[in-house]
Each structure stands twice: as C-alpha cells, then as structure tokens.
Design an enzyme around this catalytic site. Structure first.
Site, PDB file in Angstrom:
ATOM      1  N   TYR A  86      25.007 -63.876 -67.144  1.00  0.00           N
ATOM      2  CA  TYR A  86      24.272 -62.618 -67.323  1.00  0.00           C
ATOM      3  C   TYR A  86      23.314 -62.445 -66.150  1.00  0.00           C
ATOM      4  O   TYR A  86      22.650 -63.408 -65.751  1.00  0.00           O
ATOM      5  CB  TYR A  86      23.471 -62.670 -68.633  1.00  0.00           C
ATOM      6  CG  TYR A  86      22.619 -61.449 -68.878  1.00  0.00           C
ATOM      7  CD1 TYR A  86      23.095 -60.398 -69.662  1.00  0.00           C
ATOM      8  CD2 TYR A  86      21.345 -61.338 -68.331  1.00  0.00           C
ATOM      9  CE1 TYR A  86      22.329 -59.270 -69.888  1.00  0.00           C
ATOM     10  CE2 TYR A  86      20.572 -60.206 -68.551  1.00  0.00           C
ATOM     11  CZ  TYR A  86      21.061 -59.181 -69.329  1.00  0.00           C
ATOM     12  OH  TYR A  86      20.305 -58.067 -69.544  1.00  0.00           O
ATOM     13  N   GLU A 122      22.498 -53.869 -65.265  1.00  0.00           N
ATOM     14  CA  GLU A 122      22.765 -55.025 -66.130  1.00  0.00           C
ATOM     15  C   GLU A 122      24.217 -55.447 -65.975  1.00  0.00           C
ATOM     16  O   GLU A 122      25.124 -54.658 -66.227  1.00  0.00           O
ATOM     17  CB  GLU A 122      22.479 -54.674 -67.595  1.00  0.00           C
ATOM     18  CG  GLU A 122      22.580 -55.871 -68.509  1.00  0.00           C
ATOM     19  CD  GLU A 122      22.398 -55.488 -69.979  1.00  0.00           C
ATOM     20  OE1 GLU A 122      23.097 -54.567 -70.464  1.00  0.00           O
ATOM     21  OE2 GLU A 122      21.570 -56.137 -70.649  1.00  0.00           O
TER      22      GLU A 122
END
Ligand code: ADP
Ligand code: MG
Length: 399
Positions: free
Chosen positions: A119, A207
């Site tokens: 991530y 993101e």
C-alpha cells in the site's frame, strides 16, 4: 474531484509511474476489442466507479454468488462474459453505500502475476500541514482495517516542502516495504514519481492499493485512486475534462455549477447560510436543539438573487428535507436581496415544508418587510437560538 482508475493510470504513466497496459470500454464489443489489443493470455476486467472495494463488491442484479467488479479472464470469451455481467448493473462495495453504483465503464487491462501487494498513498497531512507518504506492507486489503488492527504496519513519512522529495525519503519507503537491491531502487523511483504527480496535478490524494511486485520482480501500480484539490482545478483545464458528472451527487453537482458550497448530510433540516463559519454554527445549534441538518450550504458573501434562488431550489429538491432554516447575516450581502431571492424561489418551487428565516444586518427592516408582505407562510426569527428552536419545533409538529 475524483477520477476513474483508468484515467488515474493514464495520468500516472505520463509521470513515469509503471502501470500495466489497458484500455477503457463503454460496451461489451469495446471490451473485447480492448482485450485484443493486449498481449494476453491473462486479462482483468475492472468496473470503473468512483469507489474502492470493487473486487469484493457484489452486483445487485447478479445475486450473492456472482463474482465482484474485478475479474480475471483467460480468453476473449471470458472477457465478453464478464463485460456483459457488469455493464449496466449496480455494484455495491464497502465504499458505495447500500444503493451501490451503476457500472457504465470498464477497464480491460493486462493480468499481472502478483508476488506481493503493498500500500502506498500520497496525501496532505492536516496535522503537519505537509504532504505525507503513507506506506504499508499490508497491501490489497482495506487500509482502514490495517490501521485499526495493526497500526504498527503503517509508516508515515513527512515531506518538507522546502526540500521536496529527497533520496532519503525514497530509501525510507523502500525500507518500510522491506525491499532491498533492485526492488528497493524501483520503490524509490515509484515514490519519487508519485510525489511529482501529486505536486504536478495539485492532487488531494493518490492512493495506490495494491502496488504489486510481479513474478518477474517489477513493481507495478495495479490500482490507483486519485482526487484533486477542487480549488486548484482552474490551473488544470486538461484535468477538468476527466470529470465524470454521472459519478457525483446530483445536488452537489448542481450547487457547484452555481458556485455554491453545498454538502449533502443525513438530517432533515435544510440550511441556507452565508459564510462557512455561520453555517457550521447553524448546524451545531440545530443539533443542540435535538435535530440534524440535511446539508451544509454556504451561499457566500456576495451572492446574487439568482444564487439564492438556486440554493433554495437545491435544498427543496432534496426529499429528506422536512423544514428549512435560512440564517443570513447581511454584511456584504443585503438582507433585502436575500428576501427577494427567498420569495422568488419559494414561489417558483412549490414550498411544501415549514420555513424559518432569521435575517440580521444591512437593510434588515426592508428584508423582513419583503418576507411578511410576500403572502408566503414564513416564520420569522429574531436570533440564531430562536430560529433553531422554531424550525425544530415546526418539523416535529409536521412529523
Ligand atoms: P478494488 O480495490 O476496488 O477492489 P483493485 O484494482 O485493487 O480494486 O483490484 C482488487 C484486487 O484484484 C487487487 O488487490 C489485485 O489482487 C487484483 N488485481 C487488480 N488488478 C490486477 C491486474 N492487472 N492483474 C492481476 N490482478 C489484479
Ligand atoms: Mg484496490
């Protein structure tokens, strides 16, 4: 303003971020054509909606056993079947709310052999007032869950605006991901490019979940969620073209066309206020009196009669609104202008809910006179507390 995954990837690719090849499609035929342009033998068909959690999402029309909005396909026939399943149907994910979102676009992309998922996000940390990079080895899953269950697995790096992204930031990202050697170099490069993209587009967030290590040891962005700072969009005409209005709340969209700051909320008292601070105070005092606001709406300091009319119409078009509280301080904006706007709008749209108006400031007497002579059922209020009590009482009586 948010954009679709395929748009985000095309944009990031321009900044040198590695993404798999892919093409957007609006029909089943286009999806098959898109797949034909890819090398194969593995394709991924991805629903394009402005919400994450698509992979684990469910299509309302297909029942609980059907696959979600991110599907692997090994043949063109499978691509066709998935596209047929998804297009026009409603996908519900943890981010869409119960109503879900209709899928009108697909992205057909290269299927990647995934070794590991990370991530990585770039955002503005409001506490430090700086751009921050948030990194975790726990990619591919819901980051809120990771933050809740294993917060130690999330690393946050502050980037000093005076220096910008430095090689040590890149090394810190690679270290946080446990990478060494060539993969560490790739991570440094991806992080630097994402920072460039963030600054270069005036983004609000980028993101990447997942950032994947592929079978042949390449780092690749497999999913990207990008949003821009709306206040900076005037500097990016090309980005404005990426806007997909079908993804936005229709009332918020209408408000933005009239340059009104409007946010839909869950309560039943519509608010029309001038000035963000006064709007916040109005929402607070409604809550203090035991009710909830249906929206935040700031008509701004120098609003015209037309602006007030459109604001009023937007509030009234929300079926949840059971009553309206107008709270205006006429400083720059004169109370008589507001009053004219209210009367014009209430006459144009059938006013079927109680309306309490508190006016104060420049030309307040003229404003009040216009309201009382309008023949409309308007309840006047003297101050903020009085106004809130009156609208809450009116809505309770009506219920
Ligand atoms: P969402 O976050 O909305 O569920 P993603 O794009 O992250 O959508 O896809 C969900 C999962 O599907 C990813 O975590 C990844 O495991 C897999 N996936 C996505 N894109 C690809 C791809 N191009 N090749 C292989 N697997 C993929
Ligand atoms: Mg994802």
């Amino acid at each position: 303003m948010n954009i679709h995954e395929y748009q985000a990837k095309e944009l990031l690719a321009k900044f040198g971020v590695p993404v798999p090849a892919g093409h957007a499609a609006l029909s089943v035929e286009e999806a098959v054509e898109a797949a034909k342009k890819l090398p194969g033998p593995l394709y991924v068909v991805k629903a394009q909606i402005h919400a994450g959690g698509r992979g684990k999402g469910k299509f309302v029309e297909l029942g609980p056993d059907a696959k979600g909005g991110v599907r692997l396909a090994k043949t063109l026939d499978e691509v066709k079947a998935h596209a047929t399943d998804m297009l026009g149907n409603t996908l519900v994910t943890i981010q869409t709310g119960e109503a879900g979102k209709q899928v009108n676009r697909l992205y057909v992309t290269d299927g990647v052999d995934i070794e590991k998922e990370f991530y990585l996000a770039v955002l503005v940390d409001r506490a430090t007032g700086r751009v921050a990079m948030v990194v975790s080895t726990e990619g591919g899953m819901d980051i809120e869950t990771v933050a809740h269950d294993t917060p130690e697995k999330i690393h946050t790096l502050d980037i000093d605006p005076a220096t910008g992204f430095m090689p040590h930031h890149g090394r810190a990202v690679a270290a946080a991901l446990g990478l060494t050697g060539d993969l560490a170099k790739q991570a440094q490069n991806v992080a630097a490019k994402l920072y460039d993209a963030f600054l270069g587009t005036d983004a609000a967030q980028i993101e990447i979940n997942p950032l994947a290590i592929t079978g042949d040891n390449k780092l690749m962005v497999l999913d990207a969620k990008v949003g821009f700072d709306s206040n900076a969009l005037f500097r990016h005409k090309d980005l404005m073209e990426l806007r997909d209005e079908t993804e936005e709340d229709p009332m918020e969209l209408e408000a933005s066309k009239h340059d009104l700051a409007y946010i839909k909320l869950d309560g039943d008292i519509g608010c029309m206020v001038n000035g963000a601070g006064l709007a916040m105070a109005t929402m607070d005092i409604i809550k203090l009196n035991g009710a909830f606001p249906a929206n935040f709406l700031d008509v701004g300091g120098g609003a015209s009669k037309e602006k007030v009319t459109s604001a009023f119409k937007i509030i009234l078009s929300d079926p949840a609104v059971k009553g309206i509280l107008v709270n205006i301080f006429g400083g720059i904006m004169r109370c008589d202008i507001i009053a004219e706007g209210i009367v014009a709008a209430a006459k144009e749209v059938h006013l079927s809910v109680p309306l309490v108006v508190r006016l104060e400031g420049t030309n307040v007497a003229e404003g009040k006179k216009i309201l009382s002579e309008s023949g409309l059922d308007i309840v006047p209020a003297n101050d903020l507390g009085d106004a809130a009590k009156k609208i809450v009482a009116q809505v309770k009586v009506a219920a």
